[in-house]
Design a protein around this motif. Structure first.
Motif, PDB file in Angstrom:
ATOM      1  N   LEU A 117       0.717  -1.231   0.240  1.00  0.00           N
ATOM      2  CA  LEU A 117       0.088   0.210   0.134  1.00  0.00           C
ATOM      3  C   LEU A 117       0.803   1.237   0.067  1.00  0.00           C
ATOM      4  CD1 LEU A 117      -3.197  -0.539   2.435  1.00  0.00           C
ATOM      5  CD2 LEU A 117      -2.938   0.199  -0.015  1.00  0.00           C
ATOM      6  N   MET A 118       1.876   1.219   0.829  1.00  0.00           N
ATOM      7  CA  MET A 118       3.067   2.379   0.897  1.00  0.00           C
ATOM      8  C   MET A 118       3.562   2.635  -0.423  1.00  0.00           C
ATOM      9  SD  MET A 118       6.244   3.102   0.894  1.00  0.00           S
ATOM     10  CE  MET A 118       7.155   1.758   1.162  1.00  0.00           C
ATOM     11  N   VAL A 119       3.875   1.759  -1.170  1.00  0.00           N
ATOM     12  CA  VAL A 119       4.703   2.078  -2.424  1.00  0.00           C
ATOM     13  C   VAL A 119       3.502   2.316  -3.675  1.00  0.00           C
ATOM     14  CG1 VAL A 119       5.494   0.793  -4.469  1.00  0.00           C
ATOM     15  CG2 VAL A 119       6.277   0.330  -2.144  1.00  0.00           C
ATOM     16  N   ASP A 120       2.306   1.574  -3.619  1.00  0.00           N
ATOM     17  CA  ASP A 120       1.185   1.889  -4.600  1.00  0.00           C
ATOM     18  C   ASP A 120       0.753   3.289  -4.354  1.00  0.00           C
ATOM     19  OD1 ASP A 120       1.658  -0.553  -5.493  1.00  0.00           O
ATOM     20  OD2 ASP A 120      -0.257  -1.288  -4.938  1.00  0.00           O
ATOM     21  N   SER A 121       0.674   3.973  -3.207  1.00  0.00           N
ATOM     22  CA  SER A 121       0.265   5.383  -2.844  1.00  0.00           C
ATOM     23  C   SER A 121       1.028   6.306  -3.523  1.00  0.00           C
ATOM     24  CB  SER A 121      -0.111   5.535  -1.429  1.00  0.00           C
ATOM     25  OG  SER A 121       0.968   5.546  -0.700  1.00  0.00           O
ATOM     26  N   ASN A 122       2.458   6.005  -3.475  1.00  0.00           N
ATOM     27  CA  ASN A 122       3.553   6.762  -3.771  1.00  0.00           C
ATOM     28  C   ASN A 122       3.917   6.869  -5.339  1.00  0.00           C
ATOM     29  OD1 ASN A 122       4.364   8.583  -1.413  1.00  0.00           O
ATOM     30  ND2 ASN A 122       3.873   6.645  -0.591  1.00  0.00           N
ATOM     31  N   ILE A 123       3.860   5.520  -5.869  1.00  0.00           N
ATOM     32  CA  ILE A 123       4.805   5.337  -7.177  1.00  0.00           C
ATOM     33  C   ILE A 123       4.312   6.042  -8.368  1.00  0.00           C
ATOM     34  CG2 ILE A 123       3.606   3.391  -8.064  1.00  0.00           C
ATOM     35  CD1 ILE A 123       7.067   3.556  -7.550  1.00  0.00           C
ATOM     36  N   GLN A 124       3.013   6.520  -8.273  1.00  0.00           N
ATOM     37  CA  GLN A 124       2.412   7.173  -9.568  1.00  0.00           C
ATOM     38  C   GLN A 124       2.689   8.728  -9.447  1.00  0.00           C
ATOM     39  OE1 GLN A 124       1.662   5.738 -11.908  1.00  0.00           O
ATOM     40  NE2 GLN A 124       0.960   3.353 -11.282  1.00  0.00           N
ATOM     41  N   ARG A 125       3.346   9.145  -8.280  1.00  0.00           N
ATOM     42  CA  ARG A 125       3.576  10.616  -8.202  1.00  0.00           C
ATOM     43  C   ARG A 125       4.538  11.050  -9.315  1.00  0.00           C
ATOM     44  NH1 ARG A 125       5.738  10.695  -2.847  1.00  0.00           N
ATOM     45  NH2 ARG A 125       7.230  12.062  -3.919  1.00  0.00           N
ATOM     46  N   GLU A 126       4.387  12.360  -9.506  1.00  0.00           N
ATOM     47  CA  GLU A 126       5.509  12.862 -10.422  1.00  0.00           C
ATOM     48  C   GLU A 126       6.604  13.259  -9.552  1.00  0.00           C
ATOM     49  OE1 GLU A 126       3.660  16.252 -12.628  1.00  0.00           O
ATOM     50  OE2 GLU A 126       2.259  15.050 -13.302  1.00  0.00           O
ATOM     51  N   ASN A 127       7.826  13.566 -10.363  1.00  0.00           N
ATOM     52  CA  ASN A 127       8.981  13.928  -9.970  1.00  0.00           C
ATOM     53  C   ASN A 127       9.526  12.906  -8.784  1.00  0.00           C
ATOM     54  OD1 ASN A 127       8.900  16.378 -11.267  1.00  0.00           O
ATOM     55  ND2 ASN A 127       7.275  17.155  -9.571  1.00  0.00           N
ATOM     56  N   ILE A 128       9.455  11.752  -9.034  1.00  0.00           N
ATOM     57  CA  ILE A 128      10.146  10.616  -8.099  1.00  0.00           C
ATOM     58  C   ILE A 128      11.491  10.540  -8.623  1.00  0.00           C
ATOM     59  CG2 ILE A 128      10.129   8.160  -7.455  1.00  0.00           C
ATOM     60  CD1 ILE A 128       7.057   8.439  -7.371  1.00  0.00           C
ATOM     61  N   PHE A 129      12.325  10.486  -7.798  1.00  0.00           N
ATOM     62  CA  PHE A 129      13.880  10.166  -8.113  1.00  0.00           C
ATOM     63  C   PHE A 129      13.995   8.808  -8.563  1.00  0.00           C
ATOM     64  CE2 PHE A 129      15.071  13.218  -4.799  1.00  0.00           C
ATOM     65  CZ  PHE A 129      15.128  14.498  -5.628  1.00  0.00           C
ATOM     66  N   PRO A 130      14.983   8.472  -9.661  1.00  0.00           N
ATOM     67  CA  PRO A 130      15.089   7.270 -10.064  1.00  0.00           C
ATOM     68  C   PRO A 130      15.563   6.187  -9.057  1.00  0.00           C
ATOM     69  CG  PRO A 130      16.184   8.557 -11.630  1.00  0.00           C
ATOM     70  CD  PRO A 130      15.646   9.492 -10.473  1.00  0.00           C
ATOM     71  N   SER A 131      16.267   6.483  -7.976  1.00  0.00           N
ATOM     72  CA  SER A 131      16.773   5.498  -7.121  1.00  0.00           C
ATOM     73  C   SER A 131      15.510   5.259  -6.067  1.00  0.00           C
ATOM     74  CB  SER A 131      17.890   6.113  -6.238  1.00  0.00           C
ATOM     75  OG  SER A 131      17.495   7.136  -5.508  1.00  0.00           O
ATOM     76  N   GLU A 132      14.792   6.310  -5.809  1.00  0.00           N
ATOM     77  CA  GLU A 132      13.227   6.144  -5.011  1.00  0.00           C
ATOM     78  C   GLU A 132      12.582   4.967  -5.816  1.00  0.00           C
ATOM     79  OE1 GLU A 132      12.708  10.396  -3.112  1.00  0.00           O
ATOM     80  OE2 GLU A 132      11.724   9.900  -5.180  1.00  0.00           O
ATOM     81  N   ARG A 133      12.490   5.050  -7.162  1.00  0.00           N
ATOM     82  CA  ARG A 133      11.696   3.879  -7.893  1.00  0.00           C
ATOM     83  C   ARG A 133      12.533   2.550  -7.495  1.00  0.00           C
ATOM     84  NH1 ARG A 133       7.711   5.415 -10.963  1.00  0.00           N
ATOM     85  NH2 ARG A 133       7.588   7.733 -11.519  1.00  0.00           N
ATOM     86  N   GLY A 134      13.802   2.734  -7.632  1.00  0.00           N
ATOM     87  CA  GLY A 134      14.452   1.143  -7.544  1.00  0.00           C
ATOM     88  C   GLY A 134      14.019   0.636  -6.079  1.00  0.00           C
ATOM     89  N   TYR A 135      14.181   1.509  -5.067  1.00  0.00           N
ATOM     90  CA  TYR A 135      14.156   0.818  -3.795  1.00  0.00           C
ATOM     91  C   TYR A 135      12.208   0.567  -3.455  1.00  0.00           C
ATOM     92  CZ  TYR A 135      18.686   2.072  -2.010  1.00  0.00           C
ATOM     93  OH  TYR A 135      19.951   2.005  -1.666  1.00  0.00           O
ATOM     94  N   ALA A 136      11.584   1.197  -4.051  1.00  0.00           N
ATOM     95  CA  ALA A 136      10.279   0.899  -4.132  1.00  0.00           C
ATOM     96  C   ALA A 136       9.638  -0.205  -4.782  1.00  0.00           C
ATOM     97  CB  ALA A 136       9.415   2.336  -4.803  1.00  0.00           C
ATOM     98  N   TYR A 137      10.328  -0.280  -5.882  1.00  0.00           N
ATOM     99  CA  TYR A 137      10.149  -1.733  -6.819  1.00  0.00           C
ATOM    100  C   TYR A 137      10.430  -2.766  -5.934  1.00  0.00           C
ATOM    101  CZ  TYR A 137       8.822   1.305 -10.795  1.00  0.00           C
ATOM    102  OH  TYR A 137       8.411   2.384 -11.569  1.00  0.00           O
ATOM    103  N   LYS A 138      11.761  -2.753  -5.340  1.00  0.00           N
ATOM    104  CA  LYS A 138      12.293  -3.925  -4.727  1.00  0.00           C
ATOM    105  C   LYS A 138      11.537  -4.154  -3.671  1.00  0.00           C
ATOM    106  CE  LYS A 138      17.150  -5.186  -3.011  1.00  0.00           C
ATOM    107  NZ  LYS A 138      18.452  -4.631  -2.870  1.00  0.00           N
ATOM    108  N   MET A 139      11.008  -3.272  -2.866  1.00  0.00           N
ATOM    109  CA  MET A 139      10.144  -3.629  -1.409  1.00  0.00           C
ATOM    110  C   MET A 139       8.787  -4.302  -1.878  1.00  0.00           C
ATOM    111  SD  MET A 139      11.026   0.073   0.671  1.00  0.00           S
ATOM    112  CE  MET A 139       9.971  -0.462   2.112  1.00  0.00           C
ATOM    113  N   ARG A 140       8.424  -3.548  -3.208  1.00  0.00           N
ATOM    114  CA  ARG A 140       7.177  -4.183  -3.268  1.00  0.00           C
ATOM    115  C   ARG A 140       7.128  -5.556  -3.854  1.00  0.00           C
ATOM    116  NH1 ARG A 140       2.587  -5.013  -6.105  1.00  0.00           N
ATOM    117  NH2 ARG A 140       0.635  -3.775  -5.903  1.00  0.00           N
ATOM    118  N   LEU A 141       8.031  -5.934  -4.656  1.00  0.00           N
ATOM    119  CA  LEU A 141       8.303  -7.311  -5.043  1.00  0.00           C
ATOM    120  C   LEU A 141       8.836  -8.375  -3.826  1.00  0.00           C
ATOM    121  CD1 LEU A 141      10.247  -6.800  -8.379  1.00  0.00           C
ATOM    122  CD2 LEU A 141       7.902  -7.566  -8.054  1.00  0.00           C
ATOM    123  N   GLU A 142       9.477  -7.684  -2.922  1.00  0.00           N
ATOM    124  CA  GLU A 142       9.826  -8.862  -1.992  1.00  0.00           C
ATOM    125  C   GLU A 142       8.661  -9.008  -0.938  1.00  0.00           C
ATOM    126  OE1 GLU A 142      12.487 -10.265  -0.467  1.00  0.00           O
ATOM    127  OE2 GLU A 142      13.612  -9.523  -2.200  1.00  0.00           O
TER     128      GLU A 142
END
Length: 326
Positions: A117-142
């Motif tokens: 839920l935390m990742v999904d509520s933030n990942i569609q925001r604009e102006n997200i840093f590339p490394s933030e996306r990387g950590y978010a995807y990694k956390m969600r897949l885990e």
């Protein structure tokens, strides 16, 4: 006297007979409540930076004028406090305004449900840093893996690759992985490349995000390649980048990765490579031909125009040299 067991005849309860459907729905619905901000802690490992930037200033102004329109989502902790799931930026904005309380919805969630839920509520925001996306995807897949869903990307050890994968090689077709890619609108191969950014040291992550103190920016593709370097090699590279104020090209990063894989990458090679001027970093002079056409006869071809300009510049340089010798 023995007590006879109660028989469950499947009949409605007294309360259900004398309450309306609207009342029953209201009783089961989540309600917005107000709790002290100092009782809300940030989500553990929250990958998204909360900073005072232009977007945050706009959010603060919006809350000041219209109050907070959407409640945050939190989950209760055993010590009586709450963990933020969605609403970190709103919490920061309220704190900047001196507010002490925040409207929230309290929901019981396990760690994996909360992460998704935390990742999904933030990942569609604009102006997200590339490394933030990387950590978010990694956390969600885990989190998806912990839920027993098949995830064909091993987020703990993404192997080195040299050949560009074909469509058959990129065969990540698990239901959960495909669903994630569909939700965020990018391929699983791209998700994998974002996750590679989590293997970069902090200074290089800052460069790929464009938030380095020296305003140095590394492009996404070169950053993925250098994520395969060892930690010490990455520090050598980061130091060379700052010292030379120059970032490596994609081809140079691919060479770094190859040498690192073979155990042959040295700090001297990194320094020598970064000290060389890349073709795309040399100054270029460009103009449109129509800007100078009026100075040439109409029958002059582009080649003749070039030869004449070089000839005139040579004469001008010789004239200046003679004048300086006097």
């Amino acid at each position: 006297m023995a007590t006879l067991p109660k028989l469950d005849l499947g009949l409605p309860t007294y309360d259900s007979l004398f309450s309306t459907e609207e009342e029953r729905q209201e009783a089961s619905a989540e309600k917005v409540t107000t709790i002290p901000i100092d009782k809300i802690t940030d989500f553990k490992g929250h990958p998204f930076h909360v900073t005072m930037d232009e977007d945050m200033a706009k959010l603060i102004d919006s809350i000041k004028e219209n109050d907070m329109l959407m409640p945050a989502l939190v989950r209760p902790k055993e010590d009586g406090t709450y963990e933020m799931i969605s609403g970190h930026r709103r919490k920061f904005a309220l704190s900047q305004l001196g507010r002490k309380e925040m409207n929230v919805i309290i929901r019981d969630l396990d760690d994996d449900q909360a992460t998704i839920l935390m990742v999904d509520s933030n990942i569609q925001r604009e102006n997200i840093f590339p490394s933030e996306r990387g950590y978010a995807y990694k956390m969600r897949l885990e989190a998806m893996k912990h839920q027993g869903k098949k995830v064909d990307i091993d987020t703990t050890d993404i192997p080195i690759e040299y050949d560009k994968p074909t469509s058959n090689q990129v065969g990540w077709k698990s239901e959960s992985a495909a669903k994630l890619g569909e939700q965020i609108g990018i391929s699983m191969n791209q998700i994998r490349r974002f996750i590679r950014l989590t293997y970069l040291i902090e200074p290089l992550q800052e460069m790929v995000d464009g938030r380095h103190e020296n305003e140095i920016k590394i492009a996404f593709n070169p950053a993925v390649e250098i994520s395969y370097l060892t930690e010490s090699e990455q520090y050598d590279l980061a130091n060379a980048i700052v010292e030379n104020q120059r970032t490596p090209s994609l081809a140079q990063c691919q060479e770094f990765k190859r040498l690192s894989h073979d155990g042959e990458l040295t700090s001297e090679f990194i320094e020598d490579t970064l000290s060389e001027e890349k073709p795309n970093q040399r100054e270029k002079l460009s103009f449109q031909m129509k800007e100078i056409d009026k100075y040439f006869p109409k029958d002059f071809t582009p080649g003749k125009k070039k030869d004449l300009m070089i000839h005139l510049l040579e004469n001008w340089a010789k004239k200046r040299s003679r004048e300086q010798e006097r």
